[in-house]
Design an enzyme around this catalytic site. Structure first.
Site, PDB file in Angstrom:
ATOM      1  N   SER A 198      37.937  23.051  52.914  1.00  0.00           N
ATOM      2  CA  SER A 198      36.880  22.035  52.980  1.00  0.00           C
ATOM      3  C   SER A 198      37.445  20.691  53.420  1.00  0.00           C
ATOM      4  CB  SER A 198      36.271  21.897  51.585  1.00  0.00           C
ATOM      5  OG  SER A 198      35.553  20.699  51.481  1.00  0.00           O
ATOM      6  N   TYR A 221      36.642  20.432  42.793  1.00  0.00           N
ATOM      7  CA  TYR A 221      36.305  21.285  43.946  1.00  0.00           C
ATOM      8  C   TYR A 221      37.379  21.151  45.026  1.00  0.00           C
ATOM      9  CZ  TYR A 221      33.984  22.740  48.263  1.00  0.00           C
ATOM     10  OH  TYR A 221      33.690  23.332  49.468  1.00  0.00           O
TER      11      TYR A 221
HETATM   12  N1  LIG Z   1      28.364  24.049  53.618  1.00  0.00           N
HETATM   13  C1  LIG Z   1      29.317  23.121  53.706  1.00  0.00           C
HETATM   14  O1  LIG Z   1      29.041  21.977  54.100  1.00  0.00           O
HETATM   15  C2  LIG Z   1      30.748  23.449  53.370  1.00  0.00           C
HETATM   16  C3  LIG Z   1      31.709  22.448  53.606  1.00  0.00           C
HETATM   17  C4  LIG Z   1      33.035  22.719  53.289  1.00  0.00           C
HETATM   18  C5  LIG Z   1      33.387  23.961  52.789  1.00  0.00           C
HETATM   19  N2  LIG Z   1      32.437  24.900  52.550  1.00  0.00           N
HETATM   20  C6  LIG Z   1      32.864  26.186  51.993  1.00  0.00           C
HETATM   21  O2  LIG Z   1      32.350  27.235  52.804  1.00  0.00           O
HETATM   22  C7  LIG Z   1      32.069  28.380  52.012  1.00  0.00           C
HETATM   23  C8  LIG Z   1      30.625  28.795  52.204  1.00  0.00           C
HETATM   24  O3  LIG Z   1      29.786  27.695  51.851  1.00  0.00           O
HETATM   25  P1  LIG Z   1      28.216  27.747  51.930  1.00  0.00           P
HETATM   26  O4  LIG Z   1      27.754  26.391  52.344  1.00  0.00           O
HETATM   27  O5  LIG Z   1      27.777  28.944  52.678  1.00  0.00           O
HETATM   28  O6  LIG Z   1      27.885  27.900  50.380  1.00  0.00           O
HETATM   29  P2  LIG Z   1      26.915  28.898  49.628  1.00  0.00           P
HETATM   30  O7  LIG Z   1      26.918  28.485  48.204  1.00  0.00           O
HETATM   31  O8  LIG Z   1      25.606  28.973  50.326  1.00  0.00           O
HETATM   32  O9  LIG Z   1      27.660  30.284  49.793  1.00  0.00           O
HETATM   33  C9  LIG Z   1      28.623  30.773  48.903  1.00  0.00           C
HETATM   34  C10 LIG Z   1      28.144  32.114  48.399  1.00  0.00           C
HETATM   35  O10 LIG Z   1      29.158  32.640  47.557  1.00  0.00           O
HETATM   36  C11 LIG Z   1      28.546  33.247  46.449  1.00  0.00           C
HETATM   37  N3  LIG Z   1      29.514  33.234  45.364  1.00  0.00           N
HETATM   38  C12 LIG Z   1      29.941  32.187  44.610  1.00  0.00           C
HETATM   39  N4  LIG Z   1      30.846  32.581  43.716  1.00  0.00           N
HETATM   40  C13 LIG Z   1      31.018  33.918  43.913  1.00  0.00           C
HETATM   41  C14 LIG Z   1      31.824  34.907  43.314  1.00  0.00           C
HETATM   42  N5  LIG Z   1      32.629  34.618  42.285  1.00  0.00           N
HETATM   43  N6  LIG Z   1      31.752  36.166  43.788  1.00  0.00           N
HETATM   44  C15 LIG Z   1      30.912  36.508  44.799  1.00  0.00           C
HETATM   45  N7  LIG Z   1      30.117  35.607  45.395  1.00  0.00           N
HETATM   46  C16 LIG Z   1      30.175  34.328  44.965  1.00  0.00           C
HETATM   47  C17 LIG Z   1      27.299  32.442  46.164  1.00  0.00           C
HETATM   48  O11 LIG Z   1      26.302  33.217  45.501  1.00  0.00           O
HETATM   49  C18 LIG Z   1      26.869  32.013  47.559  1.00  0.00           C
HETATM   50  O12 LIG Z   1      25.873  32.880  48.075  1.00  0.00           O
HETATM   51  C19 LIG Z   1      32.408  27.983  50.580  1.00  0.00           C
HETATM   52  O13 LIG Z   1      33.717  28.412  50.311  1.00  0.00           O
HETATM   53  C20 LIG Z   1      32.354  26.461  50.606  1.00  0.00           C
HETATM   54  O14 LIG Z   1      33.174  25.915  49.616  1.00  0.00           O
HETATM   55  C21 LIG Z   1      31.122  24.674  52.848  1.00  0.00           C
END
Ligand SMILES: NC(=O)c1ccc[n+]([C@@H]2O[C@H](COP(=O)([O-])OP(=O)(O)OC[C@H]3O[C@@H](n4cnc5c(N)ncnc54)[C@H](O)[C@@H]3O)[C@@H](O)[C@H]2O)c1
Length: 355
Positions: free
Chosen positions: A144, A169
């Site tokens: 991130s 985080y």
């Molecule tokens: N969206 C952003 O702006 C952003 C920015 C930086 C990093 N990220 C990273 O990208 C990745 C995806 O983010 P996103 O925006 O799609 O978030 P999101 O929350 O929509 O997707 C993450 C998914 O992982 C699932 N999850 C969480 N813990 C879990 C576990 N222990 N086992 C199985 N499933 C689990 C959740 O139910 C969710 O559907 C994450 O790692 C997030 O930290 C996202």
């Protein structure tokens, strides 16, 4: 540019967080563009935000399956469950693993730290261990932009020091990079970490500002704009992120030995951001215009009375700005969707979804 060394056609790919915003869009893109790809998705469907959005995304994947040659198997469980992870690797033997499952969000980590340790630390460790004991050609995982903490130098470069996280985080994401480095070095596992910058788009995350603001404005509530609007974010449209992830999946860092005969870790980290930060007030202005255009808000909506400028929140940072030169050099790619185009797609989707 780097040469592709993984052909995804006919391959089995494990996508964790497959019902999530980025995960589901990646699954759709892979199914729609790669012949005979076999995707195994895992997601625990937790209720950190409205689960019906996760179900909607899985429905989109089911619909898409009718017209493609690939397959998709969904497992509803946690990556923190080591037995499940091991059984998935035993049964499906994925060649490429994309770890997107995580507890996301900076502010929630202040009140719910346990969820971050469980999913982001134990869950990621289970994935690393499974990669160690199986023939995985490439592990791609989400980091991130928050790892840059309150670094002053912009744009943020992967060459910069990132030892000062300002939220749990961010600390878990930086830890993931460190753990991946150790596993790449010790067990020669090609791994690529992706530092995503504020990803947005249709069916995105309701905990993020553009979505939360929209819900509030529609309900006639007031939105709070932090740091009195003096924030800049490198907003990155979901299609650009997915395109970047797909390209990167096909280029595993090379396994090489150093002079000591030991592996040089096949390890890379990239920023995927828009390389064009937008001021929060401008962003809110464009959002409001597009919400009116899509008829989510009425044409005479009195926007000024619905916004309040407030101080910065703990864990937040004033600016995010991605240096994407390494991405451009290695993959000939750079996100290009403008904020207006991206917010227009979001507003049109929102209108349809909540009609
Ligand atoms: N969206 C952003 O702006 C952003 C920015 C930086 C990093 N990220 C990273 O990208 C990745 C995806 O983010 P996103 O925006 O799609 O978030 P999101 O929350 O929509 O997707 C993450 C998914 O992982 C699932 N999850 C969480 N813990 C879990 C576990 N222990 N086992 C199985 N499933 C689990 C959740 O139910 C969710 O559907 C994450 O790692 C997030 O930290 C996202």
């Amino acid at each position: 540019m780097l040469e592709k060394n993984i052909n995804l056609e006919g391959k089995t790919v494990l996508v964790t967080g497959a019902a999530g915003f980025i995960g589901s869009n990646l699954v759709l893109e892979l199914l729609n563009t790669v012949d005979n790809i076999h995707i195994v998705g895992i997601d625990n469907m937790n209720d950190y935000y409205d689960v019906s959005l996760k179900e909607y995304r899985l429905e989109q994947i089911s619909k898409c399956l009718e017209a493609v040659s690939g397959t998709f198997v969904f497992i509803r469980d946690s990556i923190a469950n080591k037995e499940i992870i091991n059984s998935i690797f035993d049964e499906y033997k994925p060649s490429v693993v994309v770890n997107l499952a995580a507890q996301a969000g900076v502010r929630y980590s202040i009140t719910n730290p346990d969820a971050y340790i469980e999913s982001n630390m134990i869950g990621f460790y289970n994935i690393l261990e499974a990669c160690r004991h199986n023939e995985v050609e490439h592990l791609v995982y989400a980091s991130s932009s928050s790892v840059y903490g309150s670094n002053k130098k912009v744009p943020y470069s992967t060459e910069d020091k990132v030892d000062n996280p300002v939220s749990l985080y961010a600390a878990t994401k930086k830890s993931n990079e460190l753990m991946a480095h150790a596993y790449s070095k010790l067990y020669n596992i090609p791994s690529t970490g992706l530092r995503f910058f504020t990803v947005y788009g249709p069916a995105g995350r309701p905990d993020m500002a553009y979505f939360g603001f929209t819900n509030k404005l529609r309900n006639n509530e007031t939105i709070r704009i932090f740091n009195y609007g003096n924030c800049k974010r490198d907003f990155t449209y979901i299609d650009d992120i997915v395109e970047g992830v797909k390209r990167i999946m096909q280029v595993a860092p090379l396994r090489q030995n150093g002079e000591d005969g030991l592996p040089i870790p096949p390890y890379k980290v990239y920023n995927i951001g828009n390389n064009s930060p937008e001021n929060l007030l401008d962003f809110v202005d464009i959002l409001q215009q597009e919400l009116i255009k899509a008829e989510v808000l009425p044409a005479d909506y009195d926007f000024e009375t619905h916004k309040r400028l407030v101080a910065m929140q703990p864990g937040d940072v004033p600016v995010t700005y991605a240096d994407t030169s390494a991405l451009e050099k290695d993959f000939g790619f750079k996100p290009s969707t403008s904020l207006r185009e991206g917010l227009r797609s979001f507003a049109e989707w929102y209108k349809e979804f909540y009609k």
